[in-house]
Design a protein around this motif. Structure first.
Motif, PDB file in Angstrom:
ATOM      1  N   UNK A  81      36.607   7.504 -27.997  1.00 18.48           N
ATOM      2  CA  UNK A  81      38.011   7.994 -27.902  1.00 18.48           C
ATOM      3  C   UNK A  81      38.966   6.712 -27.800  1.00 18.48           C
ATOM      4  N   UNK A  82      39.999   6.489 -28.675  1.00 15.27           N
ATOM      5  CA  UNK A  82      41.182   5.731 -28.358  1.00 15.27           C
ATOM      6  C   UNK A  82      41.724   5.659 -27.048  1.00 15.27           C
ATOM      7  N   UNK A  83      42.375   4.504 -26.475  1.00 11.11           N
ATOM      8  CA  UNK A  83      43.082   4.795 -25.392  1.00 11.11           C
ATOM      9  C   UNK A  83      44.126   5.963 -25.527  1.00 11.11           C
ATOM     10  N   UNK A  84      44.255   6.530 -24.205  1.00 10.78           N
ATOM     11  CA  UNK A  84      45.068   7.821 -24.171  1.00 10.78           C
ATOM     12  C   UNK A  84      46.186   7.462 -23.330  1.00 10.78           C
ATOM     13  N   UNK A  85      47.368   7.813 -24.015  1.00  8.72           N
ATOM     14  CA  UNK A  85      48.635   8.080 -22.955  1.00  8.72           C
ATOM     15  C   UNK A  85      49.137   9.341 -23.145  1.00  8.72           C
ATOM     16  N   UNK A  86      49.536  10.054 -21.972  1.00 10.44           N
ATOM     17  CA  UNK A  86      50.114  11.472 -21.928  1.00 10.44           C
ATOM     18  C   UNK A  86      51.251  11.494 -20.856  1.00 10.44           C
ATOM     19  N   UNK A  87      52.057  12.413 -21.272  1.00 11.04           N
ATOM     20  CA  UNK A  87      53.346  12.727 -20.435  1.00 11.04           C
ATOM     21  C   UNK A  87      52.610  13.656 -19.487  1.00 11.04           C
ATOM     22  N   UNK A  88      53.193  13.590 -18.194  1.00 13.67           N
ATOM     23  CA  UNK A  88      52.877  14.563 -17.204  1.00 13.67           C
ATOM     24  C   UNK A  88      53.424  15.818 -17.237  1.00 13.67           C
ATOM     25  N   UNK A  89      52.725  17.081 -17.531  1.00 13.43           N
ATOM     26  CA  UNK A  89      53.490  17.961 -17.437  1.00 13.43           C
ATOM     27  C   UNK A  89      52.902  19.405 -16.640  1.00 13.43           C
ATOM     28  N   UNK A 106      37.133   5.796 -12.689  1.00 16.43           N
ATOM     29  CA  UNK A 106      37.415   4.388 -12.040  1.00 16.43           C
ATOM     30  C   UNK A 106      36.691   4.289 -10.812  1.00 16.43           C
ATOM     31  N   UNK A 107      36.466   5.336  -9.994  1.00 14.74           N
ATOM     32  CA  UNK A 107      35.993   5.331  -8.747  1.00 14.74           C
ATOM     33  C   UNK A 107      34.201   5.529  -8.847  1.00 14.74           C
ATOM     34  N   UNK A 108      33.882   5.424  -9.950  1.00 18.53           N
ATOM     35  CA  UNK A 108      32.157   5.771 -10.302  1.00 18.53           C
ATOM     36  C   UNK A 108      31.838   7.089  -9.957  1.00 18.53           C
ATOM     37  N   UNK A 109      33.080   7.883  -9.856  1.00 18.15           N
ATOM     38  CA  UNK A 109      32.542   9.375  -9.667  1.00 18.15           C
ATOM     39  C   UNK A 109      32.028  10.107 -10.981  1.00 18.15           C
ATOM     40  N   UNK A 110      31.157  10.686 -11.056  1.00 19.35           N
ATOM     41  CA  UNK A 110      30.663  11.459 -12.334  1.00 19.35           C
ATOM     42  C   UNK A 110      31.800  12.567 -12.725  1.00 19.35           C
ATOM     43  N   UNK A 111      32.044  12.470 -14.144  1.00 15.43           N
ATOM     44  CA  UNK A 111      32.888  13.410 -14.569  1.00 15.43           C
ATOM     45  C   UNK A 111      32.133  14.576 -15.104  1.00 15.43           C
ATOM     46  N   UNK A 143      47.246   5.387 -13.867  1.00 19.59           N
ATOM     47  CA  UNK A 143      46.367   4.748 -14.780  1.00 19.59           C
ATOM     48  C   UNK A 143      44.989   5.074 -14.603  1.00 19.59           C
ATOM     49  N   UNK A 144      44.046   5.212 -15.466  1.00 17.04           N
ATOM     50  CA  UNK A 144      42.756   5.558 -15.057  1.00 17.04           C
ATOM     51  C   UNK A 144      41.836   5.279 -16.017  1.00 17.04           C
ATOM     52  N   UNK A 145      40.615   5.037 -15.752  1.00 12.76           N
ATOM     53  CA  UNK A 145      39.382   4.573 -16.921  1.00 12.76           C
ATOM     54  C   UNK A 145      38.432   5.532 -16.627  1.00 12.76           C
ATOM     55  N   UNK A 146      37.804   5.967 -18.026  1.00  7.90           N
ATOM     56  CA  UNK A 146      36.605   6.857 -18.211  1.00  7.90           C
ATOM     57  C   UNK A 146      35.417   5.862 -18.693  1.00  7.90           C
ATOM     58  N   UNK A 147      34.382   5.788 -18.076  1.00  3.50           N
ATOM     59  CA  UNK A 147      33.331   4.847 -18.439  1.00  3.50           C
ATOM     60  C   UNK A 147      31.942   5.778 -18.712  1.00  3.50           C
ATOM     61  N   UNK A 148      31.768   5.588 -19.999  1.00  2.00           N
ATOM     62  CA  UNK A 148      30.496   6.454 -20.554  1.00  2.00           C
ATOM     63  C   UNK A 148      29.312   5.497 -20.548  1.00  2.00           C
ATOM     64  N   UNK A 149      28.158   5.795 -19.834  1.00  2.00           N
ATOM     65  CA  UNK A 149      27.107   5.108 -19.879  1.00  2.00           C
ATOM     66  C   UNK A 149      26.041   5.928 -20.944  1.00  2.00           C
ATOM     67  N   UNK A 150      25.760   4.972 -22.161  1.00  2.00           N
ATOM     68  CA  UNK A 150      24.732   5.761 -22.747  1.00  2.00           C
ATOM     69  C   UNK A 150      23.176   5.085 -22.899  1.00  2.00           C
ATOM     70  N   UNK A 151      22.289   5.986 -22.392  1.00  2.00           N
ATOM     71  CA  UNK A 151      20.842   5.587 -22.159  1.00  2.00           C
ATOM     72  C   UNK A 151      19.860   6.083 -22.996  1.00  2.00           C
ATOM     73  N   UNK A 152      18.745   5.128 -23.412  1.00  2.00           N
ATOM     74  CA  UNK A 152      17.703   5.831 -24.237  1.00  2.00           C
ATOM     75  C   UNK A 152      16.598   6.106 -23.330  1.00  2.00           C
ATOM     76  N   UNK A 153      15.332   6.696 -24.013  1.00  2.00           N
ATOM     77  CA  UNK A 153      14.072   6.979 -23.190  1.00  2.00           C
ATOM     78  C   UNK A 153      13.623   5.883 -22.534  1.00  2.00           C
ATOM     79  N   UNK A 166      46.284   6.823 -19.563  1.00  2.00           N
ATOM     80  CA  UNK A 166      47.786   6.637 -18.697  1.00  2.00           C
ATOM     81  C   UNK A 166      48.310   8.061 -18.713  1.00  2.00           C
ATOM     82  N   UNK A 167      48.601   8.572 -17.525  1.00  2.00           N
ATOM     83  CA  UNK A 167      49.430   9.851 -17.363  1.00  2.00           C
ATOM     84  C   UNK A 167      50.596   9.276 -16.944  1.00  2.00           C
ATOM     85  N   UNK A 168      51.903   9.609 -17.383  1.00  2.23           N
ATOM     86  CA  UNK A 168      53.158   8.970 -17.002  1.00  2.23           C
ATOM     87  C   UNK A 168      54.266  10.175 -16.787  1.00  2.23           C
TER      88      UNK A 168
END
Length: 244
Positions: free
Chosen positions: A120-128, A156-161, A175-185, A197-199
């Motif tokens: 997913x590309x960087x996301x910027x949203x208006x807070x509604x 960004x706090x390393x909490x599982x989403x 401002x936030x970061x979503x980090x995905x970890x892709x793991x193989x067998x 970014x939610x503004x």
């Protein structure tokens, strides 16, 4: 070097120095097999999931009195299906055709991490919504050995989403970061990050119009109410005086 038929000459000399000779054929045979010595090895698959070895990789000093003509492995190519320990056989043949074999273990490892294709590309949203904005997140990845990859998303706090290649998560103002970890067998992993970014750029008047429930009470209305209560109290006072 004298294996095979060899002509020899026998010479006999008597006490009077008379000499006589004769020839004979002596056939030398090599019936002793080589001594095969092997070693266990560990090899890593390449990025395409393949690896090859040679007999010399497994040989650990095989020998033969007359010389070894060839070393042959029964299996030299390995791929993802061979992950883990594999038994191979090394056969040594000497120059006279005698052969012997011994086994070795080839352990195949996958050390290549999955490759992220799209994210997913960087996301910027208006807070509604005071509760936060829902954001869709997705990633595609590939791996030479494992088509069934594991996906985990963290904030960004390393909490599982959530788990999965595609998820939805809620983010509040800021401002936030979503980090995905892709793991193989084989526990190889790679990571990707999506910036979010939610503004809040909406003026308060417009925001109140868009969210009537959040609209503050009018001060004028409060004054009218107070005035009404005051007027009612005054009327009651004059009524009491009149009765007196």
């Amino acid at each position: 070097t004298n294996v095979g038929a060899n002509t020899v000459t026998l010479t006999v000399t008597d006490n009077n120095s008379n000499v006589s000779t004769a020839t004979a054929s002596v056939t030398v045979e090599d019936n002793v097999v080589p001594v095969v010595v092997t070693q266990n090895i560990t090899v890593d698959l390449d990025a395409f999931g393949n690896v090859s070895i040679t007999p010399q990789d497994v040989d650990d000093g095989s020998s033969d009195a007359c010389g070894i003509a060839s070393l042959v492995l029964d299996k030299t190519a390995f791929g993802c299906p061979e992950l883990g320990p594999n038994t191979v056989t090394l056969t040594a043949t000497d120059v006279n055709g005698n052969s012997a074999s011994a086994q070795a273990t080839v352990t195949v490892r996958d050390v290549t991490a999955p490759v992220i294709g799209t994210i997913t590309d960087p996301v910027t949203l208006e807070c509604t919504n005071p509760a936060g904005e829902i954001v869709g997140l997705s990633v595609t990845a590939s791996d030479a050995c494992d088509p069934d990859l594991d996906y985990k998303w963290f904030d960004e706090f390393n909490e599982l989403l959530d788990n999965g290649a595609s998820i939805s998560a809620t983010f509040g103002l800021g401002m936030h970061q979503a980090r995905v970890v892709v793991t193989d067998g084989s526990d190889n992993f790679t990571e990707g990050i999506v910036s979010i970014v939610v503004k809040d750029t909406t003026p308060a008047e417009i925001e109140a119009a868009l969210n009537p429930a959040k609209k503050p009470k009018s001060k004028k209305s409060n004054k009218s109410s107070k005035s009404s209560k005051s007027s009612k109290s005054s009327n009651d006072y004059y009524q009491v005086l009149a009765q007196a």
